[in-house]
Scaffold this active site. Structure first.
Site, PDB file in Angstrom:
ATOM      1  N   VAL A   1       0.855  -1.194   0.000  1.00 39.63           N
ATOM      2  CA  VAL A   1       0.000   0.000   0.000  1.00 39.63           C
ATOM      3  C   VAL A   1       0.888   1.240   0.000  1.00 39.63           C
ATOM      4  O   VAL A   1       0.688   2.186  -0.783  1.00 39.63           O
ATOM      5  CB  VAL A   1      -0.936  -0.011   1.243  1.00 39.63           C
ATOM      6  CG1 VAL A   1      -1.697   1.294   1.358  1.00 39.63           C
ATOM      7  CG2 VAL A   1      -1.889  -1.202   1.163  1.00 39.63           C
TER       8      VAL A   1
ATOM      9  N   LYS B   1       8.191  -5.743  -8.249  1.00 45.01           N
ATOM     10  CA  LYS B   1       8.276  -6.724  -7.155  1.00 45.01           C
ATOM     11  C   LYS B   1       9.007  -7.922  -7.751  1.00 45.01           C
ATOM     12  O   LYS B   1       8.416  -8.730  -8.483  1.00 45.01           O
ATOM     13  CB  LYS B   1       6.862  -7.087  -6.704  1.00 45.01           C
ATOM     14  CG  LYS B   1       6.791  -8.260  -5.764  1.00 45.01           C
ATOM     15  CD  LYS B   1       6.292  -7.892  -4.404  1.00 45.01           C
ATOM     16  CE  LYS B   1       6.213  -9.114  -3.522  1.00 45.01           C
ATOM     17  NZ  LYS B   1       5.886  -8.812  -2.143  1.00 45.01           N
TER      18      LYS B   1
ATOM     19  N   ASP C   1       0.781  -8.322  -5.460  1.00 36.69           N
ATOM     20  CA  ASP C   1       1.190  -6.978  -5.025  1.00 36.69           C
ATOM     21  C   ASP C   1       1.238  -6.013  -6.212  1.00 36.69           C
ATOM     22  O   ASP C   1       0.847  -4.856  -6.111  1.00 36.69           O
ATOM     23  CB  ASP C   1       2.560  -7.039  -4.335  1.00 36.69           C
ATOM     24  CG  ASP C   1       2.442  -7.623  -2.935  1.00 36.69           C
ATOM     25  OD1 ASP C   1       1.350  -8.123  -2.581  1.00 36.69           O
ATOM     26  OD2 ASP C   1       3.434  -7.567  -2.178  1.00 36.69           O
TER      27      ASP C   1
ATOM     28  N   ALA D   1       9.663  -9.236  -0.833  1.00 38.32           N
ATOM     29  CA  ALA D   1       8.623 -10.088  -0.236  1.00 38.32           C
ATOM     30  C   ALA D   1       8.945 -10.270   1.247  1.00 38.32           C
ATOM     31  O   ALA D   1      10.036 -10.717   1.583  1.00 38.32           O
ATOM     32  CB  ALA D   1       8.591 -11.438  -0.941  1.00 38.32           C
TER      33      ALA D   1
HETATM   34  N1  ATP Z   1      -2.301   2.133   5.102  1.00 41.04           N
HETATM   35  C1  ATP Z   1      -3.206   1.173   5.065  1.00 41.04           C
HETATM   36  N2  ATP Z   1      -4.508   1.469   5.192  1.00 41.04           N
HETATM   37  C2  ATP Z   1      -5.439   0.497   5.163  1.00 41.04           C
HETATM   38  N3  ATP Z   1      -5.186  -0.800   5.013  1.00 41.04           N
HETATM   39  C3  ATP Z   1      -3.899  -1.150   4.881  1.00 41.04           C
HETATM   40  C4  ATP Z   1      -2.846  -0.194   4.895  1.00 41.04           C
HETATM   41  N4  ATP Z   1      -1.690  -0.855   4.764  1.00 41.04           N
HETATM   42  C5  ATP Z   1      -1.993  -2.146   4.662  1.00 41.04           C
HETATM   43  N5  ATP Z   1      -3.324  -2.346   4.724  1.00 41.04           N
HETATM   44  C6  ATP Z   1      -4.045  -3.621   4.688  1.00 41.04           C
HETATM   45  O1  ATP Z   1      -3.162  -4.661   5.011  1.00 41.04           O
HETATM   46  C7  ATP Z   1      -3.082  -5.592   3.930  1.00 41.04           C
HETATM   47  C8  ATP Z   1      -1.622  -6.032   3.791  1.00 41.04           C
HETATM   48  O2  ATP Z   1      -0.869  -4.923   3.372  1.00 41.04           O
HETATM   49  P1  ATP Z   1       0.256  -5.049   2.266  1.00 41.04           P
HETATM   50  O3  ATP Z   1      -0.184  -5.975   1.192  1.00 41.04           O
HETATM   51  O4  ATP Z   1       0.611  -3.668   1.852  1.00 41.04           O
HETATM   52  O5  ATP Z   1       1.381  -5.748   3.138  1.00 41.04           O
HETATM   53  P2  ATP Z   1       2.861  -6.102   2.711  1.00 41.04           P
HETATM   54  O6  ATP Z   1       3.737  -5.591   3.775  1.00 41.04           O
HETATM   55  O7  ATP Z   1       3.092  -5.589   1.348  1.00 41.04           O
HETATM   56  O8  ATP Z   1       2.912  -7.678   2.718  1.00 41.04           O
HETATM   57  P3  ATP Z   1       3.845  -8.695   1.855  1.00 41.04           P
HETATM   58  O9  ATP Z   1       5.013  -9.027   2.698  1.00 41.04           O
HETATM   59  O10 ATP Z   1       2.928  -9.854   1.651  1.00 41.04           O
HETATM   60  O11 ATP Z   1       4.230  -8.044   0.588  1.00 41.04           O
HETATM   61  C9  ATP Z   1      -3.610  -4.835   2.714  1.00 41.04           C
HETATM   62  O12 ATP Z   1      -4.206  -5.687   1.785  1.00 41.04           O
HETATM   63  C10 ATP Z   1      -4.600  -3.914   3.304  1.00 41.04           C
HETATM   64  O13 ATP Z   1      -5.825  -4.561   3.463  1.00 41.04           O
HETATM   65  C1  DSD Z   2       3.287 -14.778   1.353  1.00 45.36           C
HETATM   66  C2  DSD Z   2       3.620 -13.345   1.703  1.00 45.36           C
HETATM   67  N1  DSD Z   2       2.561 -12.495   1.252  1.00 45.36           N
HETATM   68  C3  DSD Z   2       4.958 -12.891   1.138  1.00 45.36           C
HETATM   69  C4  DSD Z   2       6.134 -13.714   1.598  1.00 45.36           C
HETATM   70  C5  DSD Z   2       6.441 -13.528   3.062  1.00 45.36           C
HETATM   71  C6  DSD Z   2       7.555 -14.404   3.536  1.00 45.36           C
HETATM   72  C7  DSD Z   2       7.749 -14.380   5.008  1.00 45.36           C
HETATM   73  C8  DSD Z   2       8.687 -15.437   5.472  1.00 45.36           C
HETATM   74  C9  DSD Z   2       8.981 -15.342   6.939  1.00 45.36           C
HETATM   75  O1  DSD Z   2       9.493 -14.323   7.401  1.00 45.36           O
HETATM   76  O2  DSD Z   2       8.648 -16.290   7.661  1.00 45.36           O
HETATM   77  N2  DSD Z   2       4.926 -12.961  -0.294  1.00 45.36           N
HETATM   78  C10 DSD Z   2       5.080 -11.863  -1.116  1.00 45.36           C
HETATM   79  O3  DSD Z   2       5.230 -10.737  -0.608  1.00 45.36           O
HETATM   80  O4  DSD Z   2       5.096 -12.058  -2.365  1.00 45.36           O
HETATM   81 MG    MG Z   3       3.533  -6.570  -0.344  1.00 48.82          MG
END
Ligand code: ATP
Ligand code: DSD
Ligand code: MG
Length: 353
Positions: A20, A35, A46, A104
């Site tokens: 986000v 990504k 993502d 990731a």
């Molecule tokens: N600023 C925000 N406002 C509202 N919801 C949020 C916000 N940030 C994250 N979220 C919620 O949390 C979920 C996970 O966030 P996000 O996909 O950005 O995490 P990530 O850190 O990118 O995870 P990953 O490690 O899987 O890439 C989003 O789908 C959304 O629903």
């Molecule tokens: C599945 C998750 N959403 C993410 C991968 C997260 C790995 C975390 C591993 C760990 O720290 O245990 N994948 C991704 O960002 O594409």
């Molecule tokens: Mg992410």
């Protein structure tokens, strides 16, 4: 070359919000998003989330290098798909605008059984934006991530907090982590696409009030991101790269002046001065009045001063543990070596690899 940033986080998924945040930043900078390794292909990836939220034209979201089916750590997800993730395939494209690269999960996530994401980040030497949630538990995760970055001399642009304001938590991380806070992106409810920016956001508080809330939070990143793409920062990255290589050399090529070589006895000051002229690099790993005395006088003498200032700057990037390792040697052990031997080295532990 335009600016490129790594967006990483202290953890994965709900509660961090790297994707986000990346969408907001990529839109704000009118840049590109990539990504390299996506694990988990059910639902929106993502990249698809960024395409939806950022408001960027199509083509600005780069195709993933690795698309792995299972939502697990990439190393495991790749194994399940019968794929091997290779560092060589994760090269960075040159693009006509700023690039945001999202990892990731967190920094220590394995890409294969030998290589963690942080190894690639160290090789890239691009400025990192560390996303940290504001909720309970974040102090520990964030300080650990900062240590891991510093142990590898990875350039850090700063922290982006995500979530509701937690004043003391944010302050504690900023102070104890000695890190710049770039801003805080609140929980957005509803989570709708970021507003389009027809013009660059203003950095003045008065004009910022005219921006919508998410944009206002991201606006504080704008000047920092632009500086990171400037010539100064590129030169700084080159130096960090070179210094990191040197730290990995055998012990005799490195002098570490630890924080307990502190008293300003003329012999100690002289020995340090001599050492800094014959051994390169020298790292001042602690607050040493003797070291400062050398630094001050060298500063008045041209080239040596420039070198010393650079080294003193590097001191700031060293973790406390390593300073203490260096300081285990007493002045009695290292003074004779310095006085009589060119290229002598008073030891440091090699940098974390
Ligand atoms: N600023 C925000 N406002 C509202 N919801 C949020 C916000 N940030 C994250 N979220 C919620 O949390 C979920 C996970 O966030 P996000 O996909 O950005 O995490 P990530 O850190 O990118 O995870 P990953 O490690 O899987 O890439 C989003 O789908 C959304 O629903
Ligand atoms: C599945 C998750 N959403 C993410 C991968 C997260 C790995 C975390 C591993 C760990 O720290 O245990 N994948 C991704 O960002 O594409
Ligand atoms: Mg992410």
């Amino acid at each position: 070359m335009t600016a490129r940033f790594i967006v990483t986080g202290t953890d994965t998924g709900i509660g961090i919000g790297k994707t986000v945040f990346s969408a907001g930043l990529a839109g704000l900078l009118d840049g590109f998003y990539g990504k390299p390794a996506q694990s988990g292909l059910d639902g929106e990836t993502d990249s698809e989330v960024v395409a939806r939220l950022s408001g960027l034209p199509s083509g600005r979201v780069l195709p993933e290098v690795y698309r792995l089916k299972t939502p697990l750590s990439p190393h495991r997800s790749a194994e399940i798909d019968g794929i091997a993730i290779e560092a060589a395939k994760l090269s960075l494209p040159e693009l006509p605008g700023p690039l945001i690269i999202e990892g990731a999960g967190g920094l220590m996530v394995p890409l294969n059984r030998q290589m963690k994401f942080i190894c690639i980040v160290r090789d890239w030497q691009l400025p990192v934006i560390l996303c940290a949630r504001t909720a309970l538990g974040t102090i520990n995760h964030t300080l650990l991530s900062l240590e891991a970055l510093r142990a590898r001399s990875i350039p850090l642009l700063g922290i982006a907090f995500i979530g509701d304001e937690m004043a003391d938590t944010q302050r504690t991380i900023a102070e104890m982590g000695r890190v710049r806070v770039l801003g805080r992106l609140p929980r957005l409810d509803p989570l709708t696409p970021f507003p389009k920016t027809c013009e660059r956001p203003s950095t003045s508080p008065t004009s910022q009030r005219r921006h919508s809330e998410p944009l206002r939070c991201l606006a504080s990143l704008y000047p920092a991101c632009h500086r990171a793409g400037s010539a100064d920062d590129r030169a700084h990255r080159r130096r960090l790269c070179r210094d990191a290589r040197r730290q990995a050399l055998p012990r005799r090529d490195l002098l570490l002046v630890g924080h307990h070589y502190g008293h300003r006895h003329p012999k100690i000051v002289e020995a340090i001065r001599h050492a800094t002229e014959t051994v390169d690099p020298v790292i001042f790993a602690g607050l040493s009045p003797a070291g400062r005395a050398v630094g001050r006088s060298a500063g008045r003498h041209g080239a040596a001063g420039a070198r010393l200032r650079l080294l003193l700057r590097q001191r700031l990037d060293l973790g406390r543990g390593r300073a203490e390792d260096g300081a285990r040697l007493s002045p009695q052990q290292w003074l004779p070596a310095l006085a009589h031997r060119r290229d002598s080295a008073i030891t440091a532990t090699p940098s974390a690899r």
